[in-house]
Design an enzyme around this catalytic site. Structure first.
Site, PDB file in Angstrom:
ATOM      1  N   GLN A   1     -26.193  86.488  71.417  1.00 48.62           N
ATOM      2  CA  GLN A   1     -25.081  85.549  71.244  1.00 48.62           C
ATOM      3  C   GLN A   1     -24.572  85.591  69.798  1.00 48.62           C
ATOM      4  OE1 GLN A   1     -23.535  83.220  73.602  1.00 48.62           O
ATOM      5  NE2 GLN A   1     -22.078  83.317  71.928  1.00 48.62           N
TER       6      GLN A   1
ATOM      7  N   CYS B   1     -21.491  78.650  71.720  1.00 47.36           N
ATOM      8  CA  CYS B   1     -22.026  79.686  72.621  1.00 47.36           C
ATOM      9  C   CYS B   1     -21.841  79.323  74.087  1.00 47.36           C
ATOM     10  CB  CYS B   1     -23.497  79.935  72.304  1.00 47.36           C
ATOM     11  SG  CYS B   1     -24.577  78.527  72.644  1.00 47.36           S
TER      12      CYS B   1
ATOM     13  N   ARG C   1     -19.578  88.737  74.651  1.00 45.86           N
ATOM     14  CA  ARG C   1     -20.968  89.008  75.039  1.00 45.86           C
ATOM     15  C   ARG C   1     -21.041  90.355  75.739  1.00 45.86           C
ATOM     16  NH1 ARG C   1     -24.594  84.872  75.764  1.00 45.86           N
ATOM     17  NH2 ARG C   1     -26.050  86.614  75.889  1.00 45.86           N
TER      18      ARG C   1
ATOM     19  N   ASP D   1     -23.481  73.801  68.923  1.00 44.20           N
ATOM     20  CA  ASP D   1     -24.152  74.092  70.196  1.00 44.20           C
ATOM     21  C   ASP D   1     -24.602  72.753  70.768  1.00 44.20           C
ATOM     22  OD1 ASP D   1     -25.492  75.349  72.308  1.00 44.20           O
ATOM     23  OD2 ASP D   1     -27.159  76.079  71.079  1.00 44.20           O
TER      24      ASP D   1
ATOM     25  N   HIS E   1     -31.466  83.518  69.556  1.00 43.83           N
ATOM     26  CA  HIS E   1     -30.528  84.019  70.573  1.00 43.83           C
ATOM     27  C   HIS E   1     -29.668  85.115  69.911  1.00 43.83           C
ATOM     28  CE1 HIS E   1     -28.321  84.247  74.173  1.00 43.83           C
ATOM     29  NE2 HIS E   1     -27.696  83.083  74.189  1.00 43.83           N
TER      30      HIS E   1
ATOM     31  N   ARG F   1     -35.010  86.680  79.168  1.00 44.55           N
ATOM     32  CA  ARG F   1     -34.767  85.309  78.658  1.00 44.55           C
ATOM     33  C   ARG F   1     -36.023  84.507  78.987  1.00 44.55           C
ATOM     34  NH1 ARG F   1     -29.563  81.445  79.314  1.00 44.55           N
ATOM     35  NH2 ARG F   1     -28.972  82.872  77.635  1.00 44.55           N
TER      36      ARG F   1
HETATM   37  N1  NVA Z   1     -29.397  76.215  72.450  1.00 45.77           N
HETATM   38  C1  NVA Z   1     -29.042  76.449  73.829  1.00 45.77           C
HETATM   39  C2  NVA Z   1     -28.304  77.738  73.989  1.00 45.77           C
HETATM   40  C3  NVA Z   1     -27.836  78.013  75.385  1.00 45.77           C
HETATM   41  C4  NVA Z   1     -27.141  79.317  75.529  1.00 45.77           C
HETATM   42  C5  NVA Z   1     -30.286  76.433  74.686  1.00 45.77           C
HETATM   43  O1  NVA Z   1     -31.299  77.054  74.293  1.00 45.77           O
HETATM   44  O2  NVA Z   1     -30.274  75.807  75.742  1.00 45.77           O
HETATM   45  N1   CP Z   2     -24.386  81.371  75.807  1.00 48.16           N
HETATM   46  C1   CP Z   2     -25.266  81.738  76.755  1.00 48.16           C
HETATM   47  O1   CP Z   2     -26.259  82.425  76.481  1.00 48.16           O
HETATM   48  O2   CP Z   2     -24.936  81.326  78.002  1.00 48.16           O
HETATM   49  P1   CP Z   2     -25.849  81.414  79.303  1.00 48.16           P
HETATM   50  O3   CP Z   2     -26.969  80.441  79.122  1.00 48.16           O
HETATM   51  O4   CP Z   2     -24.919  81.031  80.420  1.00 48.16           O
HETATM   52  O5   CP Z   2     -26.375  82.805  79.447  1.00 48.16           O
END
Ligand code: NVA
Ligand code: CP
Length: 309
Positions: free
Chosen positions: A137, A265, A293, A226, A134, A107
């Protein structure tokens, strides 16, 4: 060697194989203890590195438990605890990790980082979220919709409401690969990335960018949203104001099909992108979506390591 950096790399056949495997393994685990290894222990002897430049709850725990259930092990760390955090190059990190582990889940902030890791690593690289996409997800979202609606995701119609962000990008890519219709209700100035949309359109994707939330959700099977401010983003002062009319409320859900499913998500900001009565109400599938997931990532790991598809 198969990376899972973008959904399109796997193609429709690869994504179908992943979804089928995820549904099958989820059904097989019914009633079993969370830490039990699946009967076939398909990744026995395998090690996955999970590296985080940003916070995570779902991605971190689901990948770790996924590997345990597949009979493998994980090394979970933040990028800041690695030499990567003090300037060792992504390429050198890729060379080293490829000597120790069988796959890497990353990540990271910049999508270019995961592409660079994938270019150099000699083991599969899995995208656990970047500023652009992502994909893991999105796969859990597709699985959840098939589970709830009982039909292939290609036969469904979706609306996205809110920010044109990394989640929106992966759903655009998913729609264009799997053949479902996707309408994006986004405020002016917060459209998804034009390159992502153009690539999906070139693939034949049925993607509509609308700036009216009601038109976006009209009669759809799925409504997804989201957070309005993603990790690492600065929120311009006027952003929340621009987003306000794209909030998913029960009044907006009433314009979707009566059987419509609500997805998010997570983490959620109740009262911003969605009201509490929707996310905590009967149309919400968010807790199954989060659980999925785990199931879908087991299938992604098996696909990356050549065990399926
Ligand atoms: N769009 C959000 C998704 C978190 C899982 C972010 O990137 O923070
Ligand atoms: N939805 C998701 O990716 O959650 P986290 O940021 O908790 O991994």
């Amino acid at each position: 060697m198969r990376h899972f950096i973008d959904l399109a790399t796997a193609g429709r056949g690869g994504l179908r194989a992943i979804l089928d495997e995820a549904h099958r393994r989820k059904a097989d685990r019914s009633g079993r203890a969370k830490g039990d290894v699946d009967a076939d222990a398909p990744l026995s002897g395998h090690v996955l590195a999970c590296i985080f430049e940003k916070p995570s709850t779902r991605t971190r725990f689901s990948f770790d438990v996924a590997m345990r259930q597949l009979g493998g092990t994980t090394i979970v760390t933040s990028a800041g605890e690695m030499q990567l955090g003090r300037g060792e190059t992504v390429g050198d990190t890729a060379r080293i990790l490829s000597r120790f582990v069988d796959a890497v889940m990353l990540r990271c902030a910049s999508h270019a980082t995961i592409e660079e890791l994938g270019n150099v690593a000699t083991v599969p690289v899995i995208n656990g979220l970047t500023d652009l996409t992502h994909p893991c997800q999105a796969m859990a979202d597709l699985m959840t919709v098939e589970e709830r609606l009982g039909r292939p995701v290609g036969d469904t119609c979706w609306a996205w409401c809110g920010d044109g962000n990394n989640m929106a990008h992966s759903l655009i890519e998913a729609a264009s690969v799997m053949g479902f219709e996707l309408r994006l209700g986004v405020p002016h100035g917060y459209d998804p990335d034009s390159g992502v949309v153009a690539t999906a359109a070139a693939r034949g994707g049925n993607i509509d960018i609308l700036h009216d939330p009601r038109a976006a959700v009209d009669g759809v099977d799925v409504v997804a949203t989201d957070t309005w401010v993603s990790m690492g983003q600065a929120a311009p002062k006027d952003k929340l104001g621009a987003m306000a009319k794209f909030q998913v409320t029960s009044a907006l859900m009433a314009h979707a099909a009566p059987h419509a499913v609500f997805l998010h998500c997570l983490p959620v900001h109740r009262g911003e992108e969605v009201t509490a009565d929707v996310i905590d109400g009967p149309q919400s599938a968010v807790w199954d979506e989060a659980e999925n997931r785990l199931h879908v990532q087991k299938a992604i790991l098996l696909w990356c390591l050549g065990k399926i598809g």
